[in-house]
Scaffold this motif. Structure first.
Motif, PDB file in Angstrom:
ATOM      1  N   UNK A 193       0.830  -1.209   0.000  1.00 22.80           N
ATOM      2  CA  UNK A 193       0.000   0.000   0.000  1.00 22.80           C
ATOM      3  C   UNK A 193       0.862   1.256   0.000  1.00 22.80           C
ATOM      4  N   UNK A 194       0.509   2.175  -0.860  1.00 18.39           N
ATOM      5  CA  UNK A 194       1.244   3.434  -0.955  1.00 18.39           C
ATOM      6  C   UNK A 194       0.437   4.615  -0.419  1.00 18.39           C
ATOM      7  N   UNK A 195      -0.845   4.390  -0.201  1.00 21.19           N
ATOM      8  CA  UNK A 195      -1.695   5.436   0.365  1.00 21.19           C
ATOM      9  C   UNK A 195      -2.479   4.849   1.522  1.00 21.19           C
ATOM     10  N   UNK A 196      -2.954   5.707   2.382  1.00 20.48           N
ATOM     11  CA  UNK A 196      -3.778   5.261   3.488  1.00 20.48           C
ATOM     12  C   UNK A 196      -5.040   4.573   3.008  1.00 20.48           C
ATOM     13  N   UNK A 197      -5.586   5.077   1.917  1.00 19.58           N
ATOM     14  CA  UNK A 197      -6.798   4.482   1.351  1.00 19.58           C
ATOM     15  C   UNK A 197      -6.541   3.056   0.881  1.00 19.58           C
ATOM     16  N   UNK A 198      -5.425   2.818   0.206  1.00 18.26           N
ATOM     17  CA  UNK A 198      -5.075   1.464  -0.240  1.00 18.26           C
ATOM     18  C   UNK A 198      -4.917   0.523   0.951  1.00 18.26           C
ATOM     19  N   UNK A 199      -4.268   1.002   1.983  1.00 17.40           N
ATOM     20  CA  UNK A 199      -4.060   0.185   3.171  1.00 17.40           C
ATOM     21  C   UNK A 199      -5.400  -0.202   3.798  1.00 17.40           C
ATOM     22  N   UNK A 200      -6.264   0.772   3.996  1.00 12.18           N
ATOM     23  CA  UNK A 200      -7.570   0.493   4.601  1.00 12.18           C
ATOM     24  C   UNK A 200      -8.429  -0.389   3.699  1.00 12.18           C
ATOM     25  N   UNK A 201      -8.359  -0.196   2.387  1.00 13.35           N
ATOM     26  CA  UNK A 201      -9.130  -1.043   1.467  1.00 13.35           C
ATOM     27  C   UNK A 201      -8.715  -2.503   1.576  1.00 13.35           C
ATOM     28  N   UNK A 202      -7.427  -2.741   1.708  1.00 15.05           N
ATOM     29  CA  UNK A 202      -6.960  -4.126   1.818  1.00 15.05           C
ATOM     30  C   UNK A 202      -7.297  -4.738   3.171  1.00 15.05           C
ATOM     31  N   UNK A 203      -7.271  -3.959   4.227  1.00 19.36           N
ATOM     32  CA  UNK A 203      -7.721  -4.469   5.530  1.00 19.36           C
ATOM     33  C   UNK A 203      -9.211  -4.785   5.450  1.00 19.36           C
ATOM     34  N   UNK A 228      -4.419   7.936   9.460  1.00 20.48           N
ATOM     35  CA  UNK A 228      -4.654   9.370   9.271  1.00 20.48           C
ATOM     36  C   UNK A 228      -3.433  10.191   9.692  1.00 20.48           C
ATOM     37  N   UNK A 229      -2.789   9.789  10.764  1.00 25.49           N
ATOM     38  CA  UNK A 229      -1.650  10.579  11.259  1.00 25.49           C
ATOM     39  C   UNK A 229      -0.403  10.428  10.397  1.00 25.49           C
ATOM     40  N   UNK A 230      -0.272   9.309   9.669  1.00 23.95           N
ATOM     41  CA  UNK A 230       0.933   9.110   8.852  1.00 23.95           C
ATOM     42  C   UNK A 230       0.674   9.245   7.357  1.00 23.95           C
ATOM     43  N   UNK A 231      -0.548   9.538   6.965  1.00 22.73           N
ATOM     44  CA  UNK A 231      -0.889   9.538   5.537  1.00 22.73           C
ATOM     45  C   UNK A 231      -0.117  10.580   4.730  1.00 22.73           C
ATOM     46  N   UNK A 232       0.392  11.627   5.368  1.00 22.48           N
ATOM     47  CA  UNK A 232       1.168  12.642   4.657  1.00 22.48           C
ATOM     48  C   UNK A 232       2.657  12.323   4.600  1.00 22.48           C
ATOM     49  N   UNK A 233       3.059  11.220   5.227  1.00 22.39           N
ATOM     50  CA  UNK A 233       4.467  10.819   5.231  1.00 22.39           C
ATOM     51  C   UNK A 233       4.568   9.416   4.627  1.00 22.39           C
ATOM     52  N   UNK A 234       4.934   9.311   3.347  1.00 18.49           N
ATOM     53  CA  UNK A 234       4.958   8.005   2.676  1.00 18.49           C
ATOM     54  C   UNK A 234       5.842   6.963   3.365  1.00 18.49           C
ATOM     55  N   UNK A 235       6.928   7.405   3.989  1.00 16.95           N
ATOM     56  CA  UNK A 235       7.826   6.459   4.656  1.00 16.95           C
ATOM     57  C   UNK A 235       7.175   5.866   5.907  1.00 16.95           C
ATOM     58  N   UNK A 236       6.486   6.679   6.677  1.00 21.15           N
ATOM     59  CA  UNK A 236       5.796   6.180   7.874  1.00 21.15           C
ATOM     60  C   UNK A 236       4.622   5.288   7.492  1.00 21.15           C
ATOM     61  N   UNK A 237       3.909   5.663   6.435  1.00 20.80           N
ATOM     62  CA  UNK A 237       2.787   4.841   5.975  1.00 20.80           C
ATOM     63  C   UNK A 237       3.290   3.484   5.496  1.00 20.80           C
ATOM     64  N   UNK A 238       4.363   3.499   4.755  1.00 22.82           N
ATOM     65  CA  UNK A 238       4.957   2.251   4.257  1.00 22.82           C
ATOM     66  C   UNK A 238       5.412   1.368   5.418  1.00 22.82           C
ATOM     67  N   UNK A 239       6.002   1.993   6.418  1.00 28.42           N
ATOM     68  CA  UNK A 239       6.456   1.240   7.597  1.00 28.42           C
ATOM     69  C   UNK A 239       5.269   0.599   8.319  1.00 28.42           C
ATOM     70  N   UNK A 240       4.184   1.339   8.471  1.00 26.09           N
ATOM     71  CA  UNK A 240       2.974   0.798   9.102  1.00 26.09           C
ATOM     72  C   UNK A 240       2.438  -0.384   8.297  1.00 26.09           C
ATOM     73  N   UNK A 241       2.351  -0.226   6.990  1.00 19.69           N
ATOM     74  CA  UNK A 241       1.834  -1.290   6.128  1.00 19.69           C
ATOM     75  C   UNK A 241       2.701  -2.545   6.240  1.00 19.69           C
ATOM     76  N   UNK A 242       3.999  -2.362   6.241  1.00 15.77           N
ATOM     77  CA  UNK A 242       4.896  -3.516   6.352  1.00 15.77           C
ATOM     78  C   UNK A 242       4.794  -4.188   7.710  1.00 15.77           C
ATOM     79  N   UNK A 243       4.636  -3.414   8.763  1.00 16.07           N
ATOM     80  CA  UNK A 243       4.478  -4.007  10.098  1.00 16.07           C
ATOM     81  C   UNK A 243       3.258  -4.918  10.140  1.00 16.07           C
ATOM     82  N   UNK A 244       2.138  -4.437   9.602  1.00 13.96           N
ATOM     83  CA  UNK A 244       0.920  -5.251   9.593  1.00 13.96           C
ATOM     84  C   UNK A 244       1.152  -6.549   8.823  1.00 13.96           C
TER      85      UNK A 244
END
Length: 123
Positions: free
Chosen positions: A38-48, A84-100
Motif C-alpha cells: 500500500x502506498x496510500x492510506x486508502x489502499x491500506x484500509x481497502x486491503x484491511x 490518518x496521522x501518517x498519511x502525509x508521510x509516505x515512509x511512515x505509511x509504508x512502515x505501518x503497512x509492512x508491520x501489519x
C-alpha cells in the motif's frame, strides 16, 4: 480504551495470519501483499477491509478445532487514527503497512493439537 500501537498491530496481524494459514485454506496472500505494498492510506484500509470481509468464512472454518479472533473495534479505530496521522508521510505509511504484513507471517498456533492420552498406563 486505546491500545499501545504494538498491541493493535499484533491483533490485526494475527487476524491477517488466518489468510495464509494452511488450516484455514484461504491462501489470500494477495490481500496481505496488498497491505504490504500500500502506498496510500486508502489502499491500506481497502486491503484491511478485504481481509475483514473474509471473517465469517474463516470463523466457520475455525469452529471447534482452531482459535479465531477478529480485530476489535478499538483495534480498527487505532488503525484508522494511525493511518490518518501518517498519511502525509509516505515512509511512515509504508512502515505501518509492512508491520501489519509482517505480523501476518509471524508464528501463530491457531490450531493446537489436543494431547492424546494413552490408556492403560502405557507411556
Amino acid at each position: 480504551m486505546v491500545f499501545p500501537m504494538e498491541e493493535w498491530i499484533r491483533n490485526i496481524g494475527r487476524y491477517l495470519s488466518y489468510l495464509v494459514d494452511e488450516n484455514f485454506g484461504e491462501y489470500a496472500y494477495d490481500i496481505v501483499d496488498g497491505i504490504a505494498k500500500a502506498r496510500t492510506g486508502e489502499e491500506l484500509l481497502e486491503n484491511v477491509y478485504k481481509a475483514l470481509r473474509l471473517a465469517p468464512k474463516l470463523e466457520k472454518k475455525a469452529e471447534k478445532k482452531c482459535n479465531f479472533r477478529k480485530p476489535s473495534p478499538a483495534d480498527i479505530e487505532a488503525l484508522e487514527r494511525e493511518v490518518e496521522s501518517v498519511s502525509n508521510d509516505p515512509h511512515k505509511l509504508r512502515r505501518l503497512a509492512l508491520k501489519l504484513a509482517l505480523w501476518a507471517f509471524a508464528y501463530w498456533n491457531h490450531c493446537p493439537k489436543k494431547e492424546q492420552k494413552n490408556e492403560g498406563g502405557e507411556n
